[in-house]
Design a protein around this motif. Structure first.
Motif, PDB file in Angstrom:
ATOM      1  N   PRO A  46       3.655   4.651  -5.106  1.00  0.00           N
ATOM      2  CA  PRO A  46       4.588   4.214  -6.180  1.00  0.00           C
ATOM      3  C   PRO A  46       5.792   4.763  -6.261  1.00  0.00           C
ATOM      4  N   PHE A  70       0.625  -1.191   0.105  1.00  0.00           N
ATOM      5  CA  PHE A  70       0.171   0.099  -0.093  1.00  0.00           C
ATOM      6  C   PHE A  70       0.876   1.420  -0.013  1.00  0.00           C
ATOM      7  N   VAL A 112      -0.374  11.808  -9.043  1.00  0.00           N
ATOM      8  CA  VAL A 112      -0.261  10.115  -9.022  1.00  0.00           C
ATOM      9  C   VAL A 112      -1.680   9.552  -9.143  1.00  0.00           C
ATOM     10  N   GLU A 113      -1.813   8.748 -10.204  1.00  0.00           N
ATOM     11  CA  GLU A 113      -3.175   8.045 -10.485  1.00  0.00           C
ATOM     12  C   GLU A 113      -2.699   6.682 -10.435  1.00  0.00           C
ATOM     13  N   GLY A 114      -3.159   6.030  -9.249  1.00  0.00           N
ATOM     14  CA  GLY A 114      -2.852   4.687  -9.216  1.00  0.00           C
ATOM     15  C   GLY A 114      -1.393   4.427  -9.140  1.00  0.00           C
ATOM     16  N   ASP A 115      -0.883   3.583  -9.934  1.00  0.00           N
ATOM     17  CA  ASP A 115       0.443   3.426  -9.953  1.00  0.00           C
ATOM     18  C   ASP A 115       1.132   4.170 -11.009  1.00  0.00           C
ATOM     19  N   THR A 116       0.601   5.317 -11.732  1.00  0.00           N
ATOM     20  CA  THR A 116       0.923   6.162 -12.586  1.00  0.00           C
ATOM     21  C   THR A 116       1.507   7.488 -11.964  1.00  0.00           C
TER      22      THR A 116
END
Length: 102
Positions: A34, A31, A90-94
């Motif tokens: 990234p 959690f 940051v968008e999820g893992d991006t």
């Protein structure tokens, strides 16, 4: 004769501590924010500014938290310049970031 339970208790305590450390590590890995590897940031700078491969050096990975930043060094035609890399979203893992020559 009655044996002391101190050794058994110490073993249980150590076992519980080991389990807790492993659980915390697993939680952080699953959690945590990234991260963009330094090599990936370097390649993005090379691509963005049309530099030769290997001409950019970043000191570390880029943490995937808005506002996080690192300063890389780009070298072109014998001249070196710092490149500020800053996370914008940051968008999820991006991890989205800007690269600005200083």
């Amino acid at each position: 004769m009655r044996r002391s339970h101190a050794g058994r208790i110490a073993g249980i305590v150590v076992g519980v501590l080991v389990v807790l450390v492993v659980a915390v590590f697993a939680f952080v890995m699953a959690f945590g924010a990234p991260v963009v590897a330094g090599d990936d940031v370097e390649q993005k700078i090379v691509s963005e500014f049309g530099l030769a491969p290997g001409s950019v050096s970043c000191p570390d990975s880029l943490e995937g938290e808005v506002g996080a930043q690192i300063t890389c060094t780009a070298t072109d035609a014998g001249e070196s310049a710092p490149v500020l890399v800053q996370v914008t979203s940051v968008e999820g893992d991006t991890v989205n970031f800007t690269m600005t020559v200083q």
